[in-house]
Structure formats: structure tokens, C-alpha cells
Design a protein around this motif. Structure first.
Motif, mmCIF file in Angstrom:
data_model
loop_
_atom_site.group_PDB
_atom_site.id
_atom_site.type_symbol
_atom_site.label_atom_id
_atom_site.label_comp_id
_atom_site.label_asym_id
_atom_site.label_seq_id
_atom_site.Cartn_x
_atom_site.Cartn_y
_atom_site.Cartn_z
ATOM 1 N N MET A 40 -7.661 3.130 7.666
ATOM 2 C CA MET A 40 -6.296 2.925 7.175
ATOM 3 C C MET A 40 -5.541 4.244 7.122
ATOM 4 N N GLN A 87 -8.991 -2.306 16.542
ATOM 5 C CA GLN A 87 -7.774 -2.736 15.852
ATOM 6 C C GLN A 87 -6.645 -1.745 16.098
ATOM 7 N N GLU A 92 -3.160 -2.229 18.234
ATOM 8 C CA GLU A 92 -1.852 -1.991 17.629
ATOM 9 C C GLU A 92 -1.004 -1.060 18.472
ATOM 10 N N ARG A 129 0.814 -1.220 0.000
ATOM 11 C CA ARG A 129 0.000 0.000 0.000
ATOM 12 C C ARG A 129 0.849 1.272 0.000
#
Ligand SMILES: Nc1ncnc2c1ncn2[C@@H]1O[C@H](COP(=O)(O)OP(=O)(O)OP(=O)(O)O)[C@@H](O)[C@H]1O
Ligand SMILES: Nc1ncnc2c1ncn2[C@@H]1O[C@H](COP(=O)(O)OP(=O)(O)O)[C@@H](O)[C@H]1O
Ligand code: SF4
Ligand code: SF4
Ligand SMILES: [Mg+2]
Ligand SMILES: [Mg+2]
Lengths: 361, 357
Positions: A178, A211, A215, A166
Motif C-alpha cells: 500500500m 495488483q 493498476e 486511508r
């Protein structure tokens, strides 16, 4: 407050290993004759490796505190006083507020990094994600060759759970979650010691939010940095933060261990905030939140700033400003600070919901 | 605007709480792509059935990009459907042409996420509301207009009225602005409110106020409300029924309490497990990662299969329908609830949820 000791600051309580000590920080907005005093003598300590949550309604000064402490305040924000002591891994102490511009710039990228509120919209839409990461690495002179910079960019991107292919993507080709992770990667790229995140997940759905939080926690455990995490979602903070500081109208009104603050709030405002979130589990009940809204920072009332909205307000609250100090329950909870007259030992009775005791160990 | 006597001619006159006002069947929206991908389309909404009844709230929950806002725009005729039917009081609506659109929007009003962007900053509250009252109620003037404005503001609890009516949007707080936006929608005396994330940009302490206000509108005016959110806890608090969306499809529906307490679909389970829960013991395992499939050419089979811990070969080859789930009027789009021989075993969904309660 005890009679022998002066009002304790957070700093004196946390003997541990502070990385950032904010002492009596005062910030104004406006240069003219009549600036608004948004922060007055705010003190707060962040320990090494700790996640400190900063919560409160919007406009209460969370961002101002974080940006003030790192001298990133946009005009017309002005620091009027205080000290911000940063202690590096090497043990060297510096007062961020007195650094010259050049040293400040170096420190800002080497020692601390910030993910700004709404950051996911601040990626440059016409450049590929990889280019922007590589530029950040090069601009701060960490890596010599192009290839090294590219490898490093790929590495941090994978660290936040995004496939390195990406790197070639343009921001609009990534989902909101993202893009937000790319901004976190951008902040982590230089391995800062302190990461400040201002509402990093507020606009995201819960799955993405979790998420990202997982992280960050993982990375913290692996890389060992400290985090100041700003949000208005206290229930989220209880899960991610080690310690929580609750702000109201430019002041810290309660600071405590995260679980303690949640299970046993002491300040009426903390309790109100906790009651503003409909629970997903347990009994379903009607909630009222906190009636009214925070005071205008330019026209602060005398005495306790929460008095107009406080269900427990007493006469004294209208005239005497409560100091942030240990509670009358201090023996059982030395880590906690509260700014409320109910807890200074002079109030005839502390309402039961603000006096829940910790189970005996 | 007395709430007990709806305007003559409005279908509300014959409908009472519990009647279906707005119904969508097989609602589908494919956004055609341009450029290199010409000929392909984003399958934003695929075959959605939905019913809004008077005096009740349906929540539409799902992750970003799942198609929630697209449904609201389709139902309000702001965009045209690719296929399917929308029926208002059992009459099919098409909405092509200004008059048909006006007629529809008189009864179906939308509230947007951003109270900052949805009010024109150069106009006072009085101007904004007057305009809306006149569009929907004819050219009221003088005392009649004043009374109508006062009643609108009172209904959204912006009182005393003169403290707010001559203000500009920037002089109001986010919650107050959202109340004005709701008042503007109410000027039409709508039967249906489509509220697209009405609280997600508001401060915590005022979110509940807006939800409680919408509750009052549901209970006192019997408005049918579609409440779009990604916060499933607020759906539990506020909505009678909840529909969970994933990648353009409804994957689970039923009474909100049942859905949040005993989810049947593996995605609902993930959603619930992801919500912040201060009471949960410290998590040791990481939750499922991964992303929704591309909506350009959705893969065959169940759209959740790539992230589903229970997926088997059937899931990856055939697309599941909504199957009945034991309980009161519940359904889940998951092969686990079918009577196929080769169905996946999804008993784990219910079991692990019970353990956490
Ligand atoms: N005008 C458009 N052209 C092409 N694709 C679109 C358009 N509008 C929406 N989409 C796509 O349709 C899908 C559904 O979008 P929608 O806005 O309905 O999501 P949502 O569930 O409301 O998400 P969010 O929670 O982020 O608001 C997304 O993949 C989106 O990119
Ligand atoms: N650029 C600015 N000019 C004037 N006042 C400001 C500015 N930025 C913030 N403020 C004021 O400072 C206070 C604290 O703001 P902020 O730190 O952004 O709060 P939070 O991050 O908690 O929402 C608010 O009263 C706000 O209106
Ligand atoms: S000091 Fe008084 S008004 Fe302020 S929070 Fe405590 S009880 Fe309430
Ligand atoms: S159909 Fe299969 S893949 Fe889809 S949710 Fe059910 S078990 Fe999972
Ligand atoms: Mg802020
Ligand atoms: Mg949307």
C-alpha cells in the motif's frame, strides 16, 4: 551493420510518435581528474503511450540512465554530453538537458514524474498519507483551494486501489504494497505525460506486484501517459512492457519488442538473463544463470564488455566494440537492435539459440 | 571439516538423510499489542506443524506479513513461542537461558535476507569467520584455524581463498556477502539451515548461484533446509516440499512440483496465477484484489474467505482444518476437500489451472 547506412540509432528506427528521445547521453560519476564513465553515448527512444522496460543486472546503469535523462542525478553524477528531447502533447520540443532550473522544475512535475527505487520507505513517517498527497498537489500549484486538493488526493488514492478513508492513515499503518501504491499515486497526482518507475515492485510479493502492475496498465490506458519501467526481472517486463531495452555495463546491448526479446533473444546476455529465472511452468531443469559478474565500470575491457562472460566469444570481440545496430536478420525484424558481433553478418555462424526465426505470418 | 564424519556427540551421527531433525507442532505466536489495543494480540503464527528432514529442502511461501519470518525466528529460538512444541532430534527445546540457546544455535543456524546488514562492516571476513569457528569448534589457532577457514570458504565456493579472506564486507558483491553469511552459518556444522529470503535482495544473475550452492549443501552434507521465499517459482526449482502460508496458517502443503502444477487451495492458485508468466496469453480480467484479514482479531471461518471466489456460508462461519488432498502426501486447509454436506465446490481451482498449462 549495413555498409550504406551509419550505425542506426533507436531514434531513427522509431518514426512513430516519440515523447522522449535520449541521444548520445553520457554520464560520469566523480568530479575529479579520473571520473568513471558510466554511460557513454547511450541512445533510446520512448514513444507516446508506450511502456518501455529497462532491464539488466544491478550496477549496469539503469537508474543512471533514467535519472540522467531527467536531470535528477544525485552528485557526484555529472552529465557529460548528449540531448534529451521531450515532445509535449502540444508538439513543442524541449531539450531537457539545456532547460534552466526554473523551467526544469516546472517540467519535472507537469511533464514527468518518478517513482524512485525503494520509494515506499521515503514517505514521511510523522505525517498522514493524505497530508503528504495534498502537499504535493499544493507545492506544484495545480489546485487553488484546500477542498479541491483534498478531493484530488482522495481521487488518486482510489485510482491506485486504496480506499479514500486511508488518507488519514500514517505510513506505518499501511502494508508495504500500500505504501508503494501511495508513492505511485503521488507521482500520478499531477497527471504527468511520462512516468518513470525504478524497481517499483521488486520488494513486493507476486500478488501485490500484479495488483500494482494491473493498476499502472489500466491507468496508462485511461490517462494515456508513457512509462519507463526499470527492473531486473525480465520475465515481468515481458508481460508489462511493449518494448524492452537490455543494459549491460552502461550500454544498451539489445532493444526489441517485448515478446520478441523473450521468445527470440539475439544477444548472448539477453539469453543469459532469461535463463536466470527458474520457470514456474514447463519442464524442470538445472539452471546456471550467467557465470561471473559485470566488469568494474572504472576498468572496462576493450572490445565487447560482455566478452569475459560470453559463451560465444570470438577473437574479434576482445578488440572491436560492437555497435548497437540492426541484425543480419533485419529484413524480418526491423525493430530490433543488437550490439554483438555475432549478428553483423560477418560472423561465420550464429549459434542456433540466438537465431530463432519468427514464424511466418 | 570432513562432511562424512560429523562431530562426535552430534545427533547427526545417528541420523541419515530422510530423518526428521527439527519438528514443530502447533507452533503459535501472538504478539501482544500495547496502548489502546492492550489485551489484544497479533496472531502472527497459528498452529503450524512442520517437519524438516535431513538432506531435504522445505519451502515456506506466502505473501508479505503472512508469518514466514516469525516461524524462522521461533524455530531458531530468537523469539519465544506462545504455545506449541519445537523438537530437535525428538527432544523438546525451550531455549530460555543462554546455554540452551547456544546449544540450539549450534545445530540450527539462520541465514538472513539482507547480506549487507547481517555482516559487521568493520570486520574482515577472516575476523567474522574466525569468531564463528571459535564459538562452535573451540579455540583453534595457527594452521588448524587456517585450514578451517579455508575449508569454509571453499565450501561456499569463494576461491581462491586469499582473494576474499582479508576483505571487508563492502569490498564484496551482494552474492559474495551472502556466501560469507552462509559460510559463517556452516562454521557450526549445523543440521538445520533456516534461510529467510536468502536471495530476494540479490541480483538476478547471482540468485541461481546461491540456490545451487544451498542445493549442494543439502545433497553433500545432508543439511535440512527451510527456504523462505515469496517467489514460488524458486520454490519449485529448489525445494522438495512446499508449504504455503496465508495469514499465519499453513493453507497447503505437499511436494513442490504437485503444488505448483496442480494447486489445490484457492490461495495457492492465486499465488501461481500472479507470478509473472511471459508465455501466458494477454490477461483480460483483473486478478483478485483485496488484502489479508487483520491478524489482530482474525474473522471466524476461513481466513481466505473474503478473497476466495468459492467461499460459501460454511467457509464464513467455521475454520477449516488441513484436509487430505488426492495425491502424494498433500493437504489443503479448505472446506472443499472435507466430507461436509454443505462444503463449497472448489473444482474450479484445478480446472482452470489445467487450462493454462
Ligand atoms: N515484533 C512484532 N510485534 C508485533 N507484530 C509483529 C512483530 N513481528 C511481526 N509482527 C507481525 O506478525 C505478522 C507476520 O510477520 P512476519 O515478519 O513473520 O511476516 P513475513 O511472512 O516474514 O513477511 P515478509 O514477506 O514481509 O518478510 C505481521 O502481521 C507482522 O506485522
Ligand atoms: N553516487 C555514485 N557514485 C559513484 N558511482 C555510482 C553512484 N551511483 C551509481 N554509481 C555507479 O554507476 C553504475 C550504474 O549504477 P546504477 O545506474 O545505479 O545501476 P542500476 O540502476 O542498473 O543498478 C554502477 O557501476 C554504480 O556503481
Ligand atoms: S560481441 Fe562477442 S563477446 Fe560480445 S556478446 Fe557478442 S559474441 Fe559475445
Ligand atoms: S474454505 Fe472456503 S473460503 Fe476457504 S479457501 Fe476453501 S473454499 Fe475458499
Ligand atoms: Mg538502480
Ligand atoms: Mg519476512
Amino acid at each position: 551493420m549495413t555498409t550504406t547506412a551509419p550505425a542506426l540509432t533507436n531514434a531513427t528506427l522509431q518514426a512513430a510518435d516519440p515523447i522522449l528521445e535520449i541521444k548520445n547521453l553520457s554520464v560520469d560519476y566523480g568530479f575529479g581528474d579520473d571520473p568513471t564513465h558510466v554511460l557513454q553515448d547511450v541512445s533510446l527512444t520512448l514513444n507516446r503511450g508506450e511502456v518501455l522496460g529497462l532491464a539488466g543486472e544491478s550496477g549496469c546503469g539503469k537508474s543512471t540512465l533514467a535519472y540522467g535523462a531527467t536531470r535528477l542525478l544525485p552528485p557526484p553524477g555529472v552529465i557529460r554530453g548528449g540531448e534529451v528531447i521531450f515532445t509535449g502533447r502540444d508538439g513543442v520540443k524541449t531539450d531537457i538537458l539545456t532547460l534552466n532550473d526554473k523551467d526544469l522544475r516546472t517540467a519535472r512535475w507537469r511533464d514527468f514524474a518518478i517513482v524512485f527505487q525503494g520509494a515506499m520507505n521515503s514517505l514521511n513517517p510523522v505525517h498522514r498519507v493524505g497530508t503528504q498527497l495534498i502537499d504535493a498537489i499544493k507545492a506544484h500549484g495545480k489546485t487553488a483551494t484546500k477542498q479541491e486538493a483534498r478531493d484530488r488526493a482522495a481521487y488518486v488514492l482510489e485510482m491506485v486501489g486504496i480506499n479514500a478513508d486511508r488518507l488519514k492513515a500514517y505510513p506505518h499503518q499501511l502494508s508495504g504494497g500500500m505504501r508503494q501504491r501511495v508513492m505511485i499515486a503521488m507521482a500520478l497526482v499531477l497527471e504527468p505525460e511520462l512516468l518513470i518507475m525504478d524497481e517499483p515492485t521488486t520488494a513486493l510479493d507476486v500478488v501485490m506486484q500484479r495488483q500494482i502492475l494491473e493498476e499502472i496498465t489500466d491507468l496508462r490506458d485511461r490517462l494515456g501517459f508513457s512509462v519507463i519501467f526499470i527492473t531486473h526481472d525480465v520475465s515481468l517486463l515481458v508481460e508489462v512492457a511493449d518494448r524492452i531495452a537490455i543494459m549491460y555495463a552502461g550500454e544498451i546491448v539489445e532493444a526489441a519488442d517485448a515478446k520478441d526479446a523473450y521468445l527470440r533473444p539475439r544477444h548472448p546476455y539477453t539469453r543469459g538473463l532469461l535463463n536466470s529465472f527458474p520457470p514456474l511452468r514447463g519442464p524442470r531443469r538445472e539452471l546456471q544463470g550467467i557465470p561471473g559478474s559485470p566488469p568494474d565500470m572504472a576498468k572496462l575491457p576493450s572490445g565487447c564488455r560482455f566478452a569475459d562472460r560470453c559463451p560465444f566469444v570470438m577473437d574479434r570481440c576482445r578488440t572491436e566494440d560492437p555497435a548497437l545496430s540492426r541484425t543480419a536478420l533485419k529484413m524480418s525484424e526491423p525493430e530490433r537492435l543488437v550490439a554483438c558481433h555475432l549478428h553483423d553478418g560477418k560472423a561465420s555462424e550464429v549459434p542456433a539459440e540466438l537465431a530463432i526465426q519468427a514464424p511466418q505470418k | 571439516m570432513p562432511t562424512d564424519t560429523p562431530p562426535a556427540g552430534s545427533a547427526a551421527a545417528v541420523e541419515t538423510a530422510g530423518d526428521v531433525v527439527l519438528r514443530a507442532q502447533g507452533l503459535t505466536k501472538h504478539f501482544p499489542l500495547r496502548g489502546l489495543a492492550r489485551g489484544k494480540a497479533v496472531h502472527a503464527v497459528d498452529g503450524v506443524d512442520l517437519e524438516l528432514t535431513r538432506g531435504s529442502v522445505v519451502a515456506l511461501v506466502g505473501e508479505s506479513g503472512s508469518g514466514k519470518s516469525t516461524i524462522a525466528k521461533l524455530l531458531s529460538l530468537l523469539i519465544h513461542r506462545t504455545s506449541g512444541d519445537i523438537r530437535l532430534s525428538d527432544k523438546s527445546v525451550d531455549g530460555r537461558g543462554r546455554r540452551a540457546f547456544r546449544r540450539h544455535s549450534k545445530r540450527v543456524q539462520m541465514i538472513f535476507q539482507d547480506p549487507f546488514g547481517s555482516l559487521n562492516p568493520i570486520h574482515t571476513i577472516r575476523y567474522t569467520l574466525t569468531r564463528s569457528v571459535r564459538i562452535h569448534k573451540g579455540n583453534l589457532r595457527g594452521d588448524k584455524l587456517e585450514a578451517a577457514l579455508e575449508e569454509l570458504l571453499a565450501r561456499v565456493q569463494l576461491t581462491p581463498v586469499d582473494r576474499y579472506i582479508d576483505k571487508f564486507p563492502h569490498e564484496l558483491s551482494g552474492g559474495q556477502r551472502q556466501r560469507v553469511a552462509i559460510a559463517r552459518a556452516l562454521a557450526a556444522d549445523p543440521d538445520v539451515l533456516l534461510a529467510d529470503e536468502p536471495i530476494s535482495m540479490l541480483d538476478v544473475s547471482i540468485r541461481l548461484g546461491i540456490l545451487n550452492l544451498l542445493k549442494t549443501l543439502r545433497d553433500d552434507m545432508h543439511v535440512a533446509i527451510l527456504y523462505i521465499t515469496h517467489d514460488i517459482a524458486s520454490a519449485r526449482y529448489f525445494a522438495d516440499r512446499t508449504m504455503v502460508m496465508y495469514a499465519g496458517q499453513i493453507v497447503e502443503q505437499g511436494p513442490s512440483e504437485d503444488i505448483t502444477q496442480t494447486p489445490a487451495h484457492p490461495y495457492t492458485r492465486l499465488l501461481i496465477d500472479s507470478a509473472p508468466d511471459p508465455d501466458a496469453p494477454a490477461r483480460t480480467e483483473r486478478s483478485t484484489s483485496g488484502e489479508a484479514p487483520s491478524l489482530v482479531s482474525p474473522p471466524p471461518g476461513c481466513r481466505f474467505a473474503a478473497r476466495c471466489p468459492f467461499a460459501n456460508d460454511l467457509c464464513r462461519s467455521e475454520t477449516p482444518d488441513l484436509f487430505n488432498v488426492p495425491g502424494d502426501d498433500r493437504a489443503a486447509r479448505c472446506w472443499g476437500y472435507s466430507d461436509r454436506d454443505n462444503k463449497p465446490d472448489v473444482s474450479g481451482v484445478a480446472k482452470s489451472v489445467k487450462e493454462t498449462i
